[in-house]
Enzyme design. Structure first.
Site, PDB file in Angstrom:
ATOM      1  N   GLY A 289     -12.892  28.679  28.819  1.00 56.88           N
ATOM      2  CA  GLY A 289     -12.630  27.355  28.661  1.00 56.88           C
ATOM      3  C   GLY A 289     -11.244  27.103  28.074  1.00 56.88           C
ATOM      4  N   ALA A 290     -10.870  28.129  27.284  1.00 58.31           N
ATOM      5  CA  ALA A 290      -9.565  28.133  26.895  1.00 58.31           C
ATOM      6  C   ALA A 290      -9.322  29.497  25.795  1.00 58.31           C
ATOM      7  CB  ALA A 290      -9.273  26.857  25.432  1.00 58.31           C
ATOM      8  N   GLU A 326      -9.953  25.353  19.470  1.00 52.52           N
ATOM      9  CA  GLU A 326      -8.726  26.449  19.513  1.00 52.52           C
ATOM     10  C   GLU A 326      -7.866  26.228  18.246  1.00 52.52           C
ATOM     11  OE1 GLU A 326      -9.365  28.835  21.622  1.00 52.52           O
ATOM     12  OE2 GLU A 326     -10.800  27.547  22.578  1.00 52.52           O
TER      13      GLU A 326
END
Length: 881
Positions: A289-290, A326
């Protein structure tokens, strides 16, 4: 050093890397040349240096050192590779003596691959004219970026690729002069490149950090920018969202969230954000996803880009949460890193919980803890209730095993037990302990016990004692309740989906916060945590009680059937989280045999007047599990569709099709959910309206379908429209310019109703028409459909060699495909067929996924066999069959 780890020798330790990449070839074979100069501390004299490489060619290596006033250089006379363990041995001409500083220089060649791991290329089609220097071929343009976690820095440059071998990094890159280069730190200098039309961009030295957090990227980028409101070293910090040209405006939502989150985390962690900038980059092809690279966070496009007018509103929630998650890592993971991969949960479990905590701060109206309970907790329960689960902290022998640990246990069970601990200690106390932990281990590595020590000091409680079983033991408990007037007796035992827990599987006694609510006002009845196998709690107002208030405890509750029925008539006394927990528990207990499906169906009938999206989400998820399990029994399946239609009709008719200006985010999501559910089970009005809007959309009126209703309308239209609708939506997949359009169309295409179209769709998925990162969506969408589920398995068997070759460049992608395509089956015959098929295959990288599939199917099959006749009778008795 733990003896059960297969790690590099500690004879030498890196201090600083200086990496230079040049001669990047913008076409096949996509090679580049590089040099890396590593400052080393030599702890023990040695005649060889072993470091990590994977798919690199080392041209030469030499190491220089000073002995007294004499400098000498030692060449590597032999360079050998251990391909399986991704290591390279540099055998030296003579012994390298112990030294505080030696300098290792390596010249090498690498590849900008297409596997979404290491230093790789992403293809895309630009919406506006591109710069001259962009790499392109007849079909696509390319951008370039890195993905190093968990152990793929070694694919980009030779290094000591383990999380506790931290060092600083200097980095420079030669690229076409009209493109933009990014890395962890700000740009230091730009000078002319060796080749005409190129430039060399160099960056400031990084703080000390792990190799997996190093990052760089280059391409035809543009950005939107804002600044933190707090000052750091007297200045506000620049926060940017970078995209390829033509997309930057869709970075505004992420940008608006990011600068607020940086300031918020700086306050609650009581440590300022440690770098001079925050860059976030949208990457067109991305396996995860990240990725939290320090100072240069990379994202899948749908996790960072959002169009206010064209995106499905559900992506608003996703973008804000992923950005917060994040950014949490910039402290928890980057500033302080787990010592080894067995403690991955320290990074991911904490970032998941505190990410939601930040979203709740930014958007209190989204009820994120209700969302957490219905999405994160229930998903964690599902995996952790299998015999093939694993403890949160799981032994990892070498870095090559770790990819399969990036799962729902590390992220979602990890965050659930963090939430439970924080609720017990009090969030303020908990965050104070986290701050002390971060301060004590800044720029270093830490263990789970280090976190417990800091929390114990902050709270005055022995946190290790009560949290260890949750972290070190497999599984979680179910608390079974027996009632007598004025008191309840409770018993804890391990919960398994398959039921029939053996004594040797039930040896853990968990510390369980009871979270008891009682009485007419459902007030908090303070009770000590439950810490024995059985106990009795007296002075309880049994006219009304509910355990595990707001579902802060990571356990299931098995209530007497009559109590469950009474609670369904007192829903006004329950929080959204309480309702979700009761529904999830009832559904899971039916599967394990501790409850009945008939009991669940009776309970769910009480929710037909519910108005909350998150509660409906859990109702329909629980019902969906039942419908999937019994989908190959035509009579039961038809009756369950009728039951579902009756359950949702009033709420669907009430919510309607129109998005009004005053509607909040959750109401819009409820509309999308109910219309999709009702349409797929045959609500005539919804089907007719969907087909009408779909025809207008296909005929060119793109306003005919609200962006948040594309999924519902597309799925309903494909289910009812056959080949013509399939072709129209496939065309939409190919031509859409919407950032979320491809994900939505892929999931919708899985609603085809024939074996022929299912096989055609699978062929399209693997023909190159679908990006590798999304191929699992093709298989999973068909596997969610009872009409086509077995077609996916047939396709895998016939085409396994091709599938393995296409996806195994990135084992995360292969494991996800196998697991998601097979896990919805509920037939013993299919499970045995899967076992037999894979028996002689190399299962490296997806063996855990296969074990989860096997365990899940066996549990589903037992559930189906046990409950089929009882559910059939109940459905008949209540007029559904």
């Amino acid at each position: 050093m733990a003896t059960d780890r297969d790690v590099l020798s500690d004879d030498v330790k890196p201090i600083n890397y200086a990496i230079s990449l040049f001669d990047l070839l913008p076409k096949a074979p996509w090679t580049y040349q590089g040099t890396v100069t590593i400052d080393l501390k030599v702890k023990n004299a040695t005649k060889s240096i072993i470091l990590n490489t994977h798919e690199l060619k080392v041209h030469s290596a030499c190491v220089s050192h000073e002995s007294g006033k004499t400098a000498s250089s030692i060449k590597a006379s032999n360079i050998s590779y251990d391909t399986k363990n991704q290591r390279c041995t540099l055998s030296l001409d003579q012994e390298l003596p112990q030294s505080e500083k030696a300098v290792l220089e390596i010249s090498f060649e690498g590849t900008m691959n297409s596997s979404m791991a290491g230093f790789y290329r992403s293809k895309y089609t630009p919406p506006v004219p591109a710069s001259k220097g962009v790499a392109k071929d007849d079909e696509h343009h390319y951008m370039f970026s890195t993905q190093f976690e968990s152990s793929d820095a070694r694919r980009a440059f030779p290094c000591f690729d383990e999380p506790n071998l931290k060092a600083t990094f200097d980095f420079e890159l030669e690229i076409p002069e009209d493109l933009t280069a990014l890395s962890n730190m700000p740009e230091k200098e730009i000078k002319k490149g060796k080749t005409a039309g190129t430039k060399i961009v160099s960056f400031d030295r990084t703080p000390i950090m792990s190799t997996y957090l190093l990052a760089w990227a280059f391409g035809d980028f543009e950005y939107v920018e804002d600044f933190t409101r707090r000052k750091y070293n007297g200045k506000t910090l620049p926060v940017r969202v970078y995209t390829t040209k033509g997309l930057k405006k869709q970075g505004m939502l992420a940008l608006e969230s990011a600068h607020q989150v940086v300031d918020y985390f700086s306050e609650i962690f009581r440590i300022d954000y440690p770098l001079p900038k925050v860059d976030m980059l949208a990457v067109h092809e991305f396996s995860h996803g990240a990725m939290e690279n320090w100072g240069l966070i990379t994202y899948r496009t749908t996790a960072i880009l959002f169009d206010e007018y064209a995106s499905d509103q559900k992506y608003r929630n996703r973008v804000v949460y992923v950005v917060a998650h994040e950014l949490a890592h910039q402290w928890f993971g980057n500033l302080v890193t787990m010592d080894w991969w067995n403690e991955l949960w320290l990074n991911e479990g904490f970032a998941t919980w505190v990410g939601w905590y930040a979203v709740d701060y930014l958007h209190p109206d989204w009820n994120v803890w209700g969302q957490f309970v219905t999405d994160s907790m229930q998903t964690a329960f599902q995996l952790d209730s299998l015999r093939t689960s694993h403890p949160i902290e799981v032994p990892v022998r070498n870095a090559l095993e770790v990819d399969q640990i990036f799962d729902h246990i590390s992220y979602l069970k990890g965050s659930s037990v963090i939430r439970m601990c924080a609720a017990h200690l009090g969030v303020e106390t908990f965050l104070k302990g986290v701050s002390e932990y971060l301060k004590a281990h800044t720029y270093g590595n830490a263990t789970t016990n280090d976190l417990w020590s800091a929390l114990s000091k902050a709270s005055g409680q022995d946190v290790k004692a009560f949290m260890d079983p949750w972290i070190l033991k497999i599984g979680f408990p179910v608390v079974t309740v027996a009632e007598e007037p004025g008191q309840i007796s409770v018993r804890q035992s391990r919960f398994l989906t398959a039921g029939e827990v053996k004594p040797e599987e039930d040896e853990t006694t968990w510390w369980i916060p009871l979270g008891l609510k009682t009485g007419p006002q459902a007030t908090d009845a303070q009770r000590e945590p439950f810490t024995t196998k059985e106990d009795t709690y007296r002075d309880i107002d049994t006219s009304f009680y509910k355990l595990n208030g707001d579902q802060t405890g990571f356990y299931r509750t098995n209530l007497p059937p009559q109590r469950l029925l009474e609670l369904s008539k007192a829903l006004d006394k329950l929080s959204v989280q309480d309702k979700i927990g009761l529904i999830g528990d009832a559904g899971a207990l039916a599967v394990s045999g501790d409850g009945t499906t008939a009991g669940v169906l009776m309970f769910l009938e009480g929710f037909s007047v519910e108005t909350n999206y998150l509660v409906w989400s859990e109702v329909l998820s629980t019902l969906g599990k039942i419908r999937t399990t019994f989908s190959d029994d035509a009579e039961i399946s038809k009756a369950l569709s009728k039951y579902t239609l009756k359950l949702v009709t009033a709420a669907t008719d009430n919510v309607g099709w129109t998005f009004n200006p005053g509607d909040d985010y959750l109401k819009g999501q409820l509309r999308a959910l109910l219309l999709q559910t009702a349409g797929l089970v045959g609500h005539e009005g919804v089907v007719a309206e969907s087909q009408k809007r779909f025809k207008a959309f296909v005929d060119g009126d793109k306003q005919a379908i609200h962006p948040s209703l594309r999924s519902a309308v597309f799925k309903i239209s494909i289910k009812n429209g056959g080949k013509e609708a399939y072709e129209a939506i496939k065309h939409e997949y190919i031509t859409t310019t919407s950032i979320d359009g491809r994900e939505i169309t892929l999931q919708s295409l899985g609603q085809v109703q024939s074996a022929e179209l299912a096989q055609e769709y699978l062929k399209f998925g693997f023909s190159g028409g679908v990006a590798i990162q999304d191929v699992h969506s093709v298989g999973a969408s068909l596997a969610n459909n009872s009409k086509t589920r077995l077609e996916v398995w047939k396709y895998i068997k016939v085409n396994w060699d091709m599938i393995h070759e296409k996806l195994s460049g990135n084992m995360v992608v292969l494991e996800r495909f196998v697991r998601m395509c097979l896990i919805k089956n509920s037939s013993v015959d299919v499970e045995q067929d899967i076992q037999a098929f894979f028996k002689d295959k190399d299962q490296t990288g997806y063996d855990r996924g296969l074990a989860v599939v096997s365990d899940t199917i066996k549990g589903n099959a037992r559930y189906k066999e046990r409950d089929a006749e009882a559910i059939r009778e109940w459905l008949k008795a209540h007029g559904y069959a």
